[in-house]
Design a protein around this motif. Structure first.
Motif, PDB file in Angstrom:
ATOM      1  N   ALA A 199       0.683  -1.258   0.096  1.00 40.51           N
ATOM      2  CA  ALA A 199      -0.123   0.007   0.105  1.00 40.51           C
ATOM      3  C   ALA A 199       0.861   1.313   0.055  1.00 40.51           C
ATOM      4  O   ALA A 199       0.572   2.220  -0.690  1.00 40.51           O
ATOM      5  CB  ALA A 199      -0.977   0.020   1.260  1.00 40.51           C
ATOM      6  N   VAL A 200       2.039   1.305   0.866  1.00 39.12           N
ATOM      7  CA  VAL A 200       2.699   2.342   0.935  1.00 39.12           C
ATOM      8  C   VAL A 200       3.310   2.731  -0.370  1.00 39.12           C
ATOM      9  O   VAL A 200       3.698   3.792  -0.935  1.00 39.12           O
ATOM     10  CB  VAL A 200       3.906   2.432   2.098  1.00 39.12           C
ATOM     11  CG1 VAL A 200       5.007   3.226   2.041  1.00 39.12           C
ATOM     12  CG2 VAL A 200       2.970   2.463   3.386  1.00 39.12           C
ATOM     13  N   ALA A 201       3.979   1.563  -0.951  1.00 35.30           N
ATOM     14  CA  ALA A 201       4.703   1.809  -2.241  1.00 35.30           C
ATOM     15  C   ALA A 201       3.631   2.311  -3.415  1.00 35.30           C
ATOM     16  O   ALA A 201       3.984   3.067  -4.152  1.00 35.30           O
ATOM     17  CB  ALA A 201       5.240   0.387  -2.586  1.00 35.30           C
ATOM     18  N   ALA A 202       2.340   1.864  -3.324  1.00 32.72           N
ATOM     19  CA  ALA A 202       1.416   2.491  -4.521  1.00 32.72           C
ATOM     20  C   ALA A 202       1.303   3.763  -4.399  1.00 32.72           C
ATOM     21  O   ALA A 202       1.209   4.415  -4.998  1.00 32.72           O
ATOM     22  CB  ALA A 202       0.253   1.757  -4.530  1.00 32.72           C
ATOM     23  N   ALA A 203       1.211   4.482  -2.936  1.00 31.79           N
ATOM     24  CA  ALA A 203       1.015   5.626  -2.659  1.00 31.79           C
ATOM     25  C   ALA A 203       2.308   6.630  -2.932  1.00 31.79           C
ATOM     26  O   ALA A 203       2.177   7.744  -3.210  1.00 31.79           O
ATOM     27  CB  ALA A 203       0.789   5.609  -0.981  1.00 31.79           C
ATOM     28  N   ARG A 204       3.469   5.914  -3.008  1.00 31.72           N
ATOM     29  CA  ARG A 204       4.525   6.691  -3.059  1.00 31.72           C
ATOM     30  C   ARG A 204       5.122   6.355  -4.596  1.00 31.72           C
ATOM     31  O   ARG A 204       6.142   6.860  -4.973  1.00 31.72           O
ATOM     32  CB  ARG A 204       5.662   6.167  -2.334  1.00 31.72           C
ATOM     33  CG  ARG A 204       5.368   6.780  -0.635  1.00 31.72           C
ATOM     34  CD  ARG A 204       6.441   6.409   0.218  1.00 31.72           C
ATOM     35  NE  ARG A 204       6.126   7.025   1.426  1.00 31.72           N
ATOM     36  CZ  ARG A 204       6.817   7.979   2.124  1.00 31.72           C
ATOM     37  NH1 ARG A 204       7.931   8.293   1.635  1.00 31.72           N
ATOM     38  NH2 ARG A 204       6.492   8.412   3.236  1.00 31.72           N
ATOM     39  N   LYS A 205       4.340   5.813  -5.334  1.00 35.83           N
ATOM     40  CA  LYS A 205       4.784   5.507  -6.707  1.00 35.83           C
ATOM     41  C   LYS A 205       5.954   4.822  -6.765  1.00 35.83           C
ATOM     42  O   LYS A 205       6.820   4.694  -7.680  1.00 35.83           O
ATOM     43  CB  LYS A 205       4.721   6.672  -7.443  1.00 35.83           C
ATOM     44  CG  LYS A 205       3.224   7.449  -7.483  1.00 35.83           C
ATOM     45  CD  LYS A 205       3.146   8.308  -8.603  1.00 35.83           C
ATOM     46  CE  LYS A 205       1.803   9.156  -8.500  1.00 35.83           C
ATOM     47  NZ  LYS A 205       0.692   8.640  -8.089  1.00 35.83           N
ATOM     48  N   VAL A 206       6.139   3.735  -6.021  1.00 33.95           N
ATOM     49  CA  VAL A 206       7.203   2.732  -6.091  1.00 33.95           C
ATOM     50  C   VAL A 206       6.636   1.441  -6.851  1.00 33.95           C
ATOM     51  O   VAL A 206       5.902   1.162  -6.819  1.00 33.95           O
ATOM     52  CB  VAL A 206       7.698   2.338  -4.704  1.00 33.95           C
ATOM     53  CG1 VAL A 206       8.757   1.264  -4.995  1.00 33.95           C
ATOM     54  CG2 VAL A 206       8.319   3.383  -3.880  1.00 33.95           C
ATOM     55  N   PRO A 207       7.417   1.167  -7.963  1.00 35.36           N
ATOM     56  CA  PRO A 207       7.164   0.033  -8.829  1.00 35.36           C
ATOM     57  C   PRO A 207       6.814  -1.235  -7.774  1.00 35.36           C
ATOM     58  O   PRO A 207       7.456  -1.583  -6.956  1.00 35.36           O
ATOM     59  CB  PRO A 207       8.216  -0.373  -9.605  1.00 35.36           C
ATOM     60  CG  PRO A 207       9.097   0.992  -9.590  1.00 35.36           C
ATOM     61  CD  PRO A 207       8.926   1.725  -8.327  1.00 35.36           C
TER      62      PRO A 207
END
Length: 108
Positions: free
Chosen positions: A37-45
């Protein structure tokens, strides 16, 4: 490619935390969802998060095989489940983000 290698190495370190009993359930069930979820919010692949959790599962599997010679099949299943949970967390946040961008702003 460098980021994937870093994610794989980090996963090996995270996998070692799987042998700290008080955090085990949170580590294998909640942490993949949250990091996705955090990766998606921060636009991490997503691939980086998936590699991290795949690597963590592989670490748990080989440590269990080398040290205890038990529960290897269980850890192999976790090796597949943890990246899937990370993808679920990623997908939920990415989906809500897309919906929010597409929906028109309410007129005041």
């Amino acid at each position: 490619m460098k980021n994937i290698a870093i994610a794989a190495i980090a996963g090996q370190l995270v996998g070692l935390l799987g042998y700290v009993d008080p955090i085990y359930v949170l580590l294998v069930l909640a942490a993949p969802l949250v990091t996705g979820a955090v990766a998606a919010a921060r636009k991490v692949p997503l691939i980086l998060v998936a590699v991290l959790w795949l690597s963590a599962g592989i670490c748990m599997t080989w440590v269990d095989w080398a040290r205890f010679r038990e529960d290897v099949a269980y850890h192999l299943v976790l090796t597949a489940v943890m990246p899937a949970l990370a993808a679920l967390g990623f997908g939920v946040v990415a989906g809500f983000t897309r919906l929010r961008r597409r929906s028109p702003s309410p007129a005041h």
